[in-house]
Scaffold this motif. Structure first.
Motif, mmCIF file in Angstrom:
data_model
loop_
_atom_site.group_PDB
_atom_site.id
_atom_site.type_symbol
_atom_site.label_atom_id
_atom_site.label_comp_id
_atom_site.label_asym_id
_atom_site.label_seq_id
_atom_site.Cartn_x
_atom_site.Cartn_y
_atom_site.Cartn_z
ATOM 1 N N GLN A 110 0.823 -1.209 0.000
ATOM 2 C CA GLN A 110 0.000 0.000 0.000
ATOM 3 C C GLN A 110 0.860 1.264 0.000
ATOM 4 O OE1 GLN A 110 -2.350 -0.879 3.475
ATOM 5 N NE2 GLN A 110 -3.936 -1.969 2.314
ATOM 6 N N SER A 111 2.006 1.221 0.664
ATOM 7 C CA SER A 111 2.888 2.390 0.683
ATOM 8 C C SER A 111 3.488 2.675 -0.692
ATOM 9 C CB SER A 111 4.010 2.190 1.712
ATOM 10 O OG SER A 111 4.915 1.185 1.286
ATOM 11 N N PHE A 112 3.571 1.644 -1.535
ATOM 12 C CA PHE A 112 4.065 1.816 -2.903
ATOM 13 C C PHE A 112 2.953 2.242 -3.865
ATOM 14 C CE2 PHE A 112 7.873 -0.132 -1.483
ATOM 15 C CZ PHE A 112 8.836 0.052 -2.448
ATOM 16 N N GLY A 113 1.727 2.320 -3.361
ATOM 17 C CA GLY A 113 0.604 2.690 -4.219
ATOM 18 C C GLY A 113 -0.154 1.507 -4.764
ATOM 19 N N GLY A 114 0.225 0.285 -4.365
ATOM 20 C CA GLY A 114 -0.515 -0.904 -4.783
ATOM 21 C C GLY A 114 -1.743 -1.114 -3.918
ATOM 22 N N PHE A 115 -2.542 -2.120 -4.265
ATOM 23 C CA PHE A 115 -3.738 -2.408 -3.481
ATOM 24 C C PHE A 115 -3.906 -3.919 -3.366
ATOM 25 C CE2 PHE A 115 -5.011 -2.013 -7.907
ATOM 26 C CZ PHE A 115 -5.840 -3.108 -8.109
ATOM 27 N N VAL A 116 -4.716 -4.338 -2.428
ATOM 28 C CA VAL A 116 -4.947 -5.759 -2.167
ATOM 29 C C VAL A 116 -6.434 -6.051 -2.309
ATOM 30 C CG1 VAL A 116 -4.822 -7.606 -0.447
ATOM 31 C CG2 VAL A 116 -2.965 -5.936 -0.616
ATOM 32 N N THR A 117 -6.750 -7.098 -3.054
ATOM 33 C CA THR A 117 -8.130 -7.557 -3.191
ATOM 34 C C THR A 117 -8.201 -9.025 -2.784
ATOM 35 O OG1 THR A 117 -7.806 -8.209 -5.509
ATOM 36 C CG2 THR A 117 -8.568 -5.959 -5.091
ATOM 37 N N TRP A 118 -9.403 -9.497 -2.510
ATOM 38 C CA TRP A 118 -9.611 -10.889 -2.134
ATOM 39 C C TRP A 118 -10.533 -11.542 -3.163
ATOM 40 C CZ3 TRP A 118 -8.334 -7.168 1.190
ATOM 41 C CH2 TRP A 118 -7.421 -7.485 2.206
ATOM 42 N N HIS B 287 6.057 -6.087 -13.754
ATOM 43 C CA HIS B 287 4.940 -5.159 -13.880
ATOM 44 C C HIS B 287 4.378 -4.768 -12.518
ATOM 45 C CE1 HIS B 287 3.207 -9.073 -13.320
ATOM 46 N NE2 HIS B 287 1.950 -8.633 -13.373
ATOM 47 N N LEU B 288 4.766 -5.473 -11.455
ATOM 48 C CA LEU B 288 4.271 -5.174 -10.111
ATOM 49 C C LEU B 288 5.353 -4.631 -9.186
ATOM 50 C CD1 LEU B 288 1.981 -8.301 -9.559
ATOM 51 C CD2 LEU B 288 1.264 -5.965 -10.088
ATOM 52 N N LYS B 289 6.544 -4.384 -9.718
ATOM 53 C CA LYS B 289 7.619 -3.850 -8.881
ATOM 54 C C LYS B 289 7.254 -2.475 -8.321
ATOM 55 C CE LYS B 289 11.088 -6.870 -8.879
ATOM 56 N NZ LYS B 289 10.370 -8.124 -9.112
ATOM 57 N N THR B 290 6.605 -1.648 -9.124
ATOM 58 C CA THR B 290 6.221 -0.315 -8.658
ATOM 59 C C THR B 290 5.077 -0.368 -7.653
ATOM 60 O OG1 THR B 290 4.741 -0.057 -10.567
ATOM 61 C CG2 THR B 290 6.990 0.807 -10.772
ATOM 62 N N SER B 291 4.475 -1.556 -7.493
ATOM 63 C CA SER B 291 3.403 -1.732 -6.499
ATOM 64 C C SER B 291 3.914 -2.407 -5.231
ATOM 65 C CB SER B 291 2.257 -2.562 -7.104
ATOM 66 O OG SER B 291 1.645 -1.873 -8.186
ATOM 67 N N GLY B 292 5.231 -2.545 -5.110
ATOM 68 C CA GLY B 292 5.802 -3.034 -3.857
ATOM 69 C C GLY B 292 6.169 -4.493 -3.811
ATOM 70 N N THR C 71 3.704 -11.338 -2.128
ATOM 71 C CA THR C 71 4.207 -9.968 -2.090
ATOM 72 C C THR C 71 5.704 -9.884 -2.368
ATOM 73 O OG1 THR C 71 4.440 -10.222 0.305
ATOM 74 C CG2 THR C 71 2.427 -9.156 -0.512
ATOM 75 N N ARG C 72 6.357 -11.027 -2.504
ATOM 76 C CA ARG C 72 7.769 -11.053 -2.886
ATOM 77 C C ARG C 72 7.972 -12.153 -3.916
ATOM 78 N NH1 ARG C 72 11.445 -9.831 2.528
ATOM 79 N NH2 ARG C 72 9.839 -8.660 3.671
ATOM 80 N N ALA D 249 -5.978 -13.419 -0.833
ATOM 81 C CA ALA D 249 -5.578 -12.028 -1.068
ATOM 82 C C ALA D 249 -4.609 -11.948 -2.241
ATOM 83 C CB ALA D 249 -4.928 -11.458 0.184
ATOM 84 N N ASN D 250 -4.758 -10.909 -3.079
ATOM 85 C CA ASN D 250 -3.912 -10.737 -4.250
ATOM 86 C C ASN D 250 -3.460 -9.287 -4.374
ATOM 87 O OD1 ASN D 250 -4.145 -13.404 -6.039
ATOM 88 N ND2 ASN D 250 -6.145 -13.000 -5.139
ATOM 89 N N VAL D 251 -2.223 -9.116 -4.802
ATOM 90 C CA VAL D 251 -1.691 -7.784 -5.063
ATOM 91 C C VAL D 251 -2.251 -7.292 -6.391
ATOM 92 C CG1 VAL D 251 0.388 -6.419 -5.485
ATOM 93 C CG2 VAL D 251 0.424 -8.281 -3.799
ATOM 94 N N ASN D 252 -2.921 -6.139 -6.352
ATOM 95 C CA ASN D 252 -3.537 -5.544 -7.549
ATOM 96 C C ASN D 252 -4.459 -6.525 -8.266
ATOM 97 O OD1 ASN D 252 -1.892 -3.434 -6.848
ATOM 98 N ND2 ASN D 252 -0.846 -3.268 -8.811
ATOM 99 N N GLY D 253 -5.033 -7.453 -7.493
ATOM 100 C CA GLY D 253 -5.952 -8.423 -8.065
ATOM 101 C C GLY D 253 -5.275 -9.459 -8.933
#
Length: 379
Positions: free
Chosen positions: A245-253, A275-280, A268-269, A259-263
């Motif tokens: 979230q601090s990187f501007g990404g979001f989490v959906t279920w 394509h998801l590096k800028t989202s943390g 998370t690692r 839970a998924n990063v940006n759906g």
């Protein structure tokens, strides 16, 4: 076992000796009375493995039965030598871990292709390498790590002796090199490929260091109990979610409660997923160092989530403990995951230690009322 005794063993001119001979010397009072006599005693000993699991000692016509000491049994048909240089270094007997004894298996499940990869090799004379990589979005990232992670570890070893620092550097360098590699193809879809990475390094048969990014796992079976050496990097963890979230990404279920990063990604690692590096999503591994207790530790298991999604850590530990050898155990675990409904690729590496076969667990009764849903990463 004193350092003096071990040094005298070395003077016999052998780099490794069998555990039976070692225990014969340990258990014979007359060989321990004077350090100057130990070397002569060892060189005159012939130890014979008996079907009962003990050893008979023959020297100068005397016969003395010797039972197993604190090693466990390595199974009734497995003979492993003592690593004498390591035993001298640490002041206690350390059995050799042979790559030929390591068990592994990888099954397709219901997927169209197997994107899991596993690797077992020797880095140098005193360092062993074990790894599992669970690819997603295509096999490109897992294939790259399978081929080159060992190289990055070797490169880091030229500058670092601390194995935790070695693994951290290797993971980051692998991620950077993978980006350059995939960029050459000029295909944007390739840059969406990623992989988990769970890597274990065993030095001198006793120093175990594990590094992990993603949701593949490393588990140590100690005294018959599962001891987790890694933690899953998933958006369910508050600390991981906060970084996303601090990187501007979001989490959906999704509908399964995953839970998924940006759906898109259920971790998370990872290595890759550019394509998801800028989202943390980062490649930095968590690392753990532990000394193997060969008297208590039966095995190390590296697993992908096609197994972890349906079998608990203790279930895996119990099932492996009941098996004859690591190869059989690897097959049993992967097939068990399939029987419980895993649709994902399922991969495991099992590294036996000194207490293999020592812990006899009761027959496990597995619950069939478990989740039969897919353990796929992509929503």
């Amino acid at each position: 076992m004193s350092s003096t005794v071990l040094l005298n063993l070395l003077r016999c001119g052998r780099s490794t000796i069998t555990r039976q001979t070692f225990l014969t010397v340990r258990s014979s009072p007359e060989t321990l009375t004077a350090s100057g006599q130990v070397g002569e005693a060892l060189c005159g000993v012939v130890a014979v493995r008996q079907a009962s699991g003990g050893v008979h000692r023959y020297d100068s016509g005397s016969v003395r039965p010797v039972t197993w000491d604190s090693f466990g049994i390595w199974d009734d048909r497995i003979e492993e030598p003592i690593l004498l240089p390591s035993s001298i270094k640490y002041g206690k007997p350390i059995p050799k871990v042979s790559l030929s004894r390591v068990g592994s298996a990888s099954v397709l499940g219901l997927r169209k292709q197997n994107e899991d990869r596993l690797r077992v090799s020797r880095i140098n004379d005193n360092l062993l390498y074990f790894a599992v990589f669970d690819g997603h979005g295509g096999p490109h990232a897992a294939d790259y790590c399978y081929t080159f992670m060992e190289k990055f570890i070797r490169d880091a070893l030229e500058e670092e002796d601390d194995l935790e620092k070695v693994l951290k550097k290797a993971f980051l360098n692998a991620d950077k090199a993978l980006f350059q590699h995939l960029s050459y193809f000029n295909n944007p879809s390739f840059l969406t490929a990623g992989t988990t990475a769970t890597v274990a390094l065993l030095r001198d048969g006793i120093e175990l260091v594990v590094g992990s990014a993603g949701d593949s796992r490393a588990m140590l079976c100690r005294k018959g109990k599962a001891s987790m050496l890694t933690k899953d990097h998933t958006p369910d963890r508050k600390d991981e979610r906060r970084r996303i979230q601090s990187f501007g990404g979001f989490v959906t279920w999704n509908s399964l409660g995953q839970a998924n990063v940006n759906g898109r990604l259920a971790m998370t690692r990872s290595i890759g997923d550019f394509h998801l590096k800028t989202s943390g999503v980062i490649p930095d591994p968590d690392t753990r160092r532990i000394n193997i207790q060969h008297a208590n530790d039966s095995f190390l298991a590296l697993t992908t989530d096609g197994i972890n999604f349906l079998l608990s850590d203790q279930e895996i530990c119990d099932a492996i403990t009941q098996c004859h050898d690591p190869t059989e155990a690897a097959d049993v675990i992967t097939q068990q995951a399939l029987q419980y409904g895993s649709e994902d690729n399922a991969t495991i590496v099992i590294v036996p230690f000194g207490a293999w076969g020592k812990q006899q667990s009761s027959t496990a009764v597995y619950s069939m009322s478990r989740n039969f849903a897919s353990s796929g990463r992509w929503a």
